[in-house]
Design an enzyme around this catalytic site. Structure first.
Site, short mmCIF file in Angstrom:
data_model
loop_
_atom_site.label_atom_id
_atom_site.label_comp_id
_atom_site.label_asym_id
_atom_site.label_seq_id
_atom_site.Cartn_x
_atom_site.Cartn_y
_atom_site.Cartn_z
N LYS A 147 -32.12 -120.55 -2.81
CA LYS A 147 -32.47 -121.86 -3.38
C LYS A 147 -32.33 -121.83 -4.91
O LYS A 147 -32.79 -120.89 -5.57
CB LYS A 147 -33.89 -122.26 -2.99
CG LYS A 147 -34.96 -121.21 -3.21
CD LYS A 147 -36.29 -121.67 -2.65
CE LYS A 147 -37.39 -120.64 -2.86
NZ LYS A 147 -37.16 -119.40 -2.07
N GLU A 192 -30.71 -114.67 -10.26
CA GLU A 192 -30.03 -114.40 -8.99
C GLU A 192 -29.11 -115.56 -8.61
O GLU A 192 -29.20 -116.14 -7.53
CB GLU A 192 -31.04 -114.09 -7.89
CG GLU A 192 -31.78 -112.79 -8.12
CD GLU A 192 -32.62 -112.32 -6.93
OE1 GLU A 192 -32.82 -111.10 -6.79
OE2 GLU A 192 -33.06 -113.19 -6.13
N THR A 231 -27.24 -110.75 -7.41
CA THR A 231 -27.83 -109.80 -6.46
C THR A 231 -26.89 -109.56 -5.29
O THR A 231 -25.79 -110.10 -5.25
CB THR A 231 -29.21 -110.29 -5.98
OG1 THR A 231 -29.84 -109.24 -5.22
CG2 THR A 231 -29.09 -111.54 -5.13
N GLU A 290 -34.08 -106.15 -11.59
CA GLU A 290 -35.22 -106.09 -10.67
C GLU A 290 -35.06 -104.92 -9.72
O GLU A 290 -33.99 -104.75 -9.12
CB GLU A 290 -35.34 -107.37 -9.83
CG GLU A 290 -35.61 -108.64 -10.61
CD GLU A 290 -35.73 -109.86 -9.69
OE1 GLU A 290 -35.89 -109.66 -8.47
OE2 GLU A 290 -35.65 -110.98 -10.20
#
Length: 503
Positions: A147, A192, A231, A290
């Site tokens: 999203k 991301e 990612t 991350e």
């Protein structure tokens, strides 16, 4: 790894020269000797003195508002930012959402991570000698591959107006931070953004938005690094395709950053390979924005955790504090292996611990709703009905923190400083694999004399086990069924045998 052979002879010659020159090689060697510690950490080869050892603590203000307290290694209450700095952390990452509140001012949760909280975090990081990475999601709530919703205020804007809004919002936010004296070292334009940003999914438009964010950063301070974030490095060809698209569209940025969670994102060798390809072919710095790993399978607050799971996840390390330390150290090594272009690693939410114990779930729910200290509140349903609207609640990563459930730092927090020197501890068994036995009723039923173990230095071996013979005899006597028999190895650690007796 350095091969043996002539190296000892060359070392002797070097030492002799140091004596002639008046140097004392014993002292030079002592500086890099592994330190004695509670955990093993292998020194990272090729790590630069300016390597970023970062953490994302975006939820910390909401946690503190919920009554969470943090302590130092001595058990004394202490500002968490000081504790982080003492452990070797030199950079703090903070997410910024545009307007994470409903019309009545109720926060969506996840720390209610607006600009005001980012300023508070940035000031505390700067006061403790750490730089700040500002992570703009360009959304009112979580932005990830699933999203990338535009902020409510931008929902009806034309694309050209959205570009202007994104530029102005980025510029004004950074100027607000600079006025507060915050030491901003890097700005992340999007989070991301594999297939979208701020509601746009067409790559040509996404690239225009990237450039508007980058232009705003350059206009505020040309020395601040601009990072883009993606990612799923495990997907073949993904990062090459993204990097080529960015290059073809003339996107202005400095750092190509990746998420890397060992549970989902493939091997470390692949991570190094895909990041090195981007660095070598497109001239970009690279980093991990991350990462995290579990230190316990226990749920601390009554809200289900994302890991560990019985399926769909790869767990190469023991689910222990030592396993967590090994995992973080190895990600740092993977980025350092890229070479000079590999600039750092950020650990995601190492302080997102429970606001209260799991048995006080109702009280925890009240705190999550009031202060936004869980991953989402029920109020987020208006903006994110399909995810937050259904699954709102507490921390899904309390067992991946670098602090225990009571706010005390785990030994694994010190991995950030130990990667420079290495660290050694007393050898002990870190993990024992439970065993599963299928047997036939009436047959010769026995349990193994030894079990597989993993030691805290990462070595694997076996250990003799003493099983509860009374429990085993009762199971054999009862016959068909499933039983759990407990065993003990030297040192007192327990192991379970899952015995299934068939007819």
């Amino acid at each position: 790894m350095r091969k043996r052979g002539r190296y000892p002879t060359l070392l002797a010659v070097f030492c002799a020269l140091m004596v002639v020159l008046g140097e004392r090689p014993a002292e030079a060697g002592a500086a890099s000797a592994p330190v004695k510690a509670d955990i093993f950490v292998k020194k990272v080869d090729g790590i630069d003195k300016d390597f970023i050892k970062g953490v994302d603590v975006s939820s910390v203000i909401a946690l503190e508002q919920s009554g969470v307290e943090f302590y130092n290694e001595s058990g004394k209450q202490q500002d968490i930012f000081k504790t982080l700095q003492e452990a070797g952390v030199n950079y703090v990452r903070v997410r910024v959402w545009h307007d994470p509140y409903d019309r009545k001012g109720h926060g969506y949760g996840g720390g209610n991570s607006d600009l005001e909280k980012a300023v508070q975090i940035g000031k505390r990081a700067t006061a403790n000698g750490m730089k700040l990475l500002v992570d703009f999601h360009y959304s009112d709530f979580w932005a990830d591959p699933a999203k990338q919703k535009a902020p409510k205020a931008w929902a009806n804007l034309s694309f050209e107006d959205k570009k202007r809004a994104l530029y102005q919002y980025t510029k004004e936010s950074l100027e607000t931070m600079r006025k507060e004296g915050i030491d901003i070292g890097m700005v992340q334009v999007g989070n991301e953004t594999n297939g979208g940003m701020a509601g746009e999914k067409d790559w040509s438009k996404m690239c225009e938005l990237f450039n508007e964010g980058s232009r705003a950063v350059r206009d505020v301070d040309s020395n601040v690094l601009v990072a883009l974030h993606f990612t799923n490095p495990e997907t073949p060809g993904r990062y090459e395709a993204i990097a080529e698209t960015l290059d073809r569209n003339g996107v202005d940025y400095d750092v190509f950053s990746s998420s890397y969670y060992p549970f989902w994102h493939g091997t470390l060798a692949n991570l190094t390979s895909v990041l090195k390809h981007v660095a070598d072919h497109y001239g970009k710095k690279v980093m991990v924005a991350e990462t995290s790993y579990t230190y316990t399978a226990e749920d601390g607050d009554g809200h289900e955790n994302t890991a560990p799971k019985d399926s769909g996840q790869t767990l190469h390390y023991p689910v222990t504090v030592q396993g967590q330390a090994h995992a973080v150290r190895d990600v740092i090594q993977a980025v350092a292996d890229v070479g000079d272009a590999g600039i750092g690693v950020f650990y995601w939410e190492p302080a997102w611990i429970p606001v209260g114990p799991a048995h006080q779930l109702q009280k925890n729910k009240t705190l999550w709703e009031t202060y936004g200290s869980g991953w989402a509140t029920s109020y987020a349903a208006e903006y994110d009905p399909e995810d937050a609207g259904k699954w709102f609640g507490g921390s899904a990563v309390d067992n991946q923190a670098l602090f225990d459930f009571n706010g005390r730092p785990l030994p694994s927090l010190n991995v950030f400083q130990y990667v420079d020197t290495g660290a050694v501890a007393r050898l002990s068994i870190d993990e024992i694999k439970d065993v599963s036995i299928n047997a036939v009723s009436g047959g010769n039923i026995s349990l193994p004399e030894s079990v597989k173990v993993t030691y805290n230095n990462g070595d694997e071996g076996s250990a003799v086990v003493t099983w509860d013979q009374k429990a085993l005899k009762r199971a054999i006597k009862k016959g068909v069924g499933e039983y759990v028999i407990e065993g003990v190895v030297k040192g007192g650690k327990t192991v379970l045998a899952h015995l299934k007796i068939l007819c």
